[in-house]
Design an enzyme around this catalytic site. Structure first.
Site, PDB file in Angstrom:
ATOM      1  N   LYS A  87     -10.704   3.851   1.744  1.00  0.00           N
ATOM      2  CA  LYS A  87      -9.707   4.894   2.530  1.00  0.00           C
ATOM      3  C   LYS A  87      -9.962   6.234   1.332  1.00  0.00           C
ATOM      4  O   LYS A  87      -9.824   6.146   0.312  1.00  0.00           O
ATOM      5  CB  LYS A  87      -8.477   4.603   2.478  1.00  0.00           C
ATOM      6  CG  LYS A  87      -7.461   5.352   3.303  1.00  0.00           C
ATOM      7  CD  LYS A  87      -6.068   4.633   3.405  1.00  0.00           C
ATOM      8  CE  LYS A  87      -5.171   5.397   4.186  1.00  0.00           C
ATOM      9  NZ  LYS A  87      -3.948   4.785   4.536  1.00  0.00           N
ATOM     10  N   SER A 161      -2.166   4.355   8.838  1.00  0.00           N
ATOM     11  CA  SER A 161      -3.034   5.472   8.509  1.00  0.00           C
ATOM     12  C   SER A 161      -4.346   5.163   8.201  1.00  0.00           C
ATOM     13  O   SER A 161      -5.382   5.963   8.243  1.00  0.00           O
ATOM     14  CB  SER A 161      -2.475   6.242   7.184  1.00  0.00           C
ATOM     15  OG  SER A 161      -2.025   5.434   6.302  1.00  0.00           O
ATOM     16  N   SER A 185       0.465   0.658   7.144  1.00  0.00           N
ATOM     17  CA  SER A 185      -0.809   1.452   7.285  1.00  0.00           C
ATOM     18  C   SER A 185      -1.949   0.264   6.964  1.00  0.00           C
ATOM     19  O   SER A 185      -2.978   0.343   7.573  1.00  0.00           O
ATOM     20  CB  SER A 185      -1.091   2.640   6.331  1.00  0.00           C
ATOM     21  OG  SER A 185      -0.182   3.474   6.879  1.00  0.00           O
TER      22      SER A 185
END
Length: 658
Positions: A87, A161, A185
């Site tokens: 990420k 996310s 997330s």
């Protein structure tokens, strides 16, 4: 020589074991990874940055140099040549860490600690993935790099996310990826894309080099197609980092598995926001859990709900404001409008509000931990519902809160969690459940998750293949391939006598959170003896290569921190040593000093202590029956003699009367 575009085999959807097997069988080589960029779409919104040929070449050459003198590099580098993604709020050398804010474009020179550990294990980073800006959201739509669509139904959100990290795993582009999890997330995207999301105990993985959302709550998370793969990666990432002030050392006191009789809690009053298909899917998941003989108890969920609300409706939002203060001052125009609206709220809270919120968090966390103490885990829908990309534009904050109902409280209460695929709804959308347990119960969660995937046999992510095709086992992450244990926090022990299940000393294991793993046999070089004068009766196990045989043993995983006190209770002439099993593994186990065998009875022919005890019980029963029969015969004889005496006495009395 660089590989051509068509040189690499079709690696789509490979699990870790399949990558490892391909390297061992020389069906793939490191240089073949240079063909991967050609197979990635440049306009794929799941990526913010893809590795260039030069970046891949550098990693490959560095790995080759480390392996130059190794005939089998796979043994030393457990992720040898395995591609992965991270990420884009996690630092990787040679990339900018944007956190989905283009203004943050400075190239990073040092890997985050988790990336360093993966590369050290031989993994190859192939890119950085999209996210809800500054990891603020559970939707996957709040990014200037584009919304990441659901990998199975593109009209729906991917979840966030960690949207991009989940997407590239679900589509089989990499076998695992890293996300982060503050409010869910690392779990919501797993549920929406039919993959596994492992949210570790806070501090289990280092956060050094991670752009914070809420620094006191953030966790690096792992996405994978299987629980086995996620847990494998987690073992590599688990390392105390003195340079990370939030890093924690494993207490090594927690169990490796759930209890033999599974006990799960579930919220008494479940909310699905009118989504009947999600409600039905969760009911079906509970039915499947009951099919695994789990006891499911409804509990009051109010303290969980109250704590969840604090994350976005209380002063905890101010921690997000602190994390992005510099960017907020310099380039507020670069913020996603919804993210900016949320983060601006943190400016309205005072220090007094923050302390009041912390006191409330501590009170609610204690209530939650106390509530869960009697259960193996809490079972919840990972998300109560799912929405389309169009719906999220209409109600971006309210619908986001729907996704966090069963996730927001987890880090605030210091709990571990594992998101698991749980089938598909009638509309074809995936549905997932999460298991939430106390801190440091990660190994127990993973063990059950593996059983769950074997039970459900679902396809992986958005792929047309699943658990049924996954047959290879991963090598053991230890210094020696012959040693077996659940994790670095547990020691596997072979017990042979009074510590067996149901035997008098088994409590010395069970009260220390040790768990039964399997019943097996030793190698064929052991003899078993019944020792003299021991209470309760105990056997002695001795290695005897000449006349030995296989002896039945039970394997138990003992928390490492409890192992010493367990061994301290072992009386002479017994001790703890190393025992070879029939399949070649070596584990810790009970052994006997030679002097203790001088007057002992060889009972090896029984094959194990339990059979010997049953033999002794049958003998005792037979002796008791004989004794009882003799007593009965004696009583009959005595009764006959008494009757004769009474008859004589009566006759004598009658004669006197005459």
């Amino acid at each position: 020589m660089a590989a051509t575009q068509n040189a690499i085999p079709n690696t789509m959807g490979w699990t870790l074991s399949e990558w490892q097997t391909a390297y061992r069988e020389k069906r793939i080589q490191l240089d073949d990874l240079l063909a991967l960029p050609a197979h990635l779409q440049a306009d794929d919104p799941a990526w913010i940055a893809q590795a260039s040929i030069a970046q891949l070449s550098t990693q490959i050459e560095q790995l080759k140099q480390r392996c130059v003198d190794l005939a089998q590099p796979f043994d030393q580098y457990p992720l040898y040549g395995v591609p992965f993604a991270v990420k884009d709020n996690i630092n990787a050398a040679g990339y900018a860490t944007t956190a989905a804010c283009p203004a943050l474009n400075q190239i990073i020179e040092v890997d985050a600690e988790v990336v360093r550990l993966l590369k050290q294990a031989g993994a190859i980073l192939i890119g950085k993935t999209n996210l809800d800006q500054f990891a603020t959201g559970l939707v996957g739509t709040r990014s200037p790099y584009g919304a990441v669509p659901n990998s199975i139904h593109p009209d729906y959100v991917s979840g966030g996310s960690s949207s991009g990290s989940a997407s590239v795993v679900a589509r089989g582009l990499v076998p695992f990826s890293l996300g982060t999890d503050t409010a869910g997330s690392g779990r919501v995207p797993a549920a929406f894309n039919n993959i596994v999301g492992l949210k570790p105990t806070k501090g289990r993985f280092s956060n050094r080099g991670v752009f914070p959302a809420c620094k006191s709550l953030d966790c690096v998370s792992v996405f994978a197609l299987t629980v086995n793969d996620a847990a494998y990666v987690a073992q590599i990432l688990e390392a105390y980092d003195v340079a990370d002030s939030y890093s924690r050392q494993h207490p090594q006191t927690t169990p490796a598995q759930f209890s033999a009789q599974l006990k799960f809690a579930v919220p008494k009053d479940l909310e699905f926001f009118g989504d009947l298909q999600a409600e039905q899917a969760f009911a079906q998941a509970l039915t499947q859990l009951q099919g695994l003989n789990a006891q499911i108890t409804a509990i009051d969920f109010s303290s969980f709900e109250q704590l969840s609300a604090q994350l976005y409706q209380g002063s905890w939002v101010a921690e997000r404001t602190v994390a992005v203060a510099e960017a907020l001052a310099q380039c507020p125009e670069q913020f996603d409008p919804t993210v900016l609206q949320i983060i601006r709220q943190g400016e309205h809270y005072t220090a007094m509000d923050a302390y009041a919120a912390e006191y409330l968090r501590q009170d609610l966390a204690r209530q939650i931990q106390t509530c869960l103490a009697g259960f193996d885990a809490l079972i919840v829908p990972t998300s109560a519902t799912i929405h389309t990309l169009a719906e999220m534009q209409q109600q971006p904050i309210e619908y986001n809160s729907h996704f966090g109902r069963y996730t927001n409280f987890t880090n605030l209460a210091d709990l571990s969690a594992l998101a698991l695929p749980a089938g598909f709804r009638p509309d074809g959308l995936p549905f997932g459940i999460s298991l939430i347990a106390p801190a440091w119960h990660d190994a127990a969660l993973a063990h059950f998750g593996q059983l769950w995937q074997k039970h459900t046999q679902l396809n992986f992510g958005a792929l047309a293949r699943g658990f049924a095709e996954q047959k290879s086992a991963l090598p053991v992450l230890t210094a020696s391939a012959h040693v077996d244990s659940a994790s670095s926090a547990h020691i596997r022990v072979a017990v042979v006598g009074a510590h067996l299940t149901g035997m008098p000393l088994n409590f010395q294991l069970s009260t220390r959170n040790a768990v039964w793993v399997e019943t097996t046999k030793t190698a064929a070089q052991y003899a078993l003896y019944a020792l003299q004068g021991t209470q309760p009766p105990k056997p002695g196990l001795a290695r005897d290569a000449e006349v030995g045989q296989q002896i039945i043993v039970e394997l138990w995983d003992v928390p490492t921190a409890r192992f010493g006190e367990f061994v301290a209770e072992i009386p002479t002439p017994l001790g703890m040593g190393n025992v070879e099993l029939a399949d070649g593994r070596w584990v810790k186990g009970f052994i006997c000093e030679p002097y203790g065998l001088a007057n002992a009875t060889d009972i090896s022919h029984f094959g194990g202590w339990r059979a010997y005890i049953q033999h002794c019980q049958r003998l005792n029963q037979s002796q008791d029956q004989n004794q009882s029969l003799n007593q009965s015969q004696n009583q009959s004889q005595n009764q006959g003699q008494d009757q004769n005496k009474n008859q004589s006495k009566n006759q004598f009395t009658q004669a006197d009367q005459v």
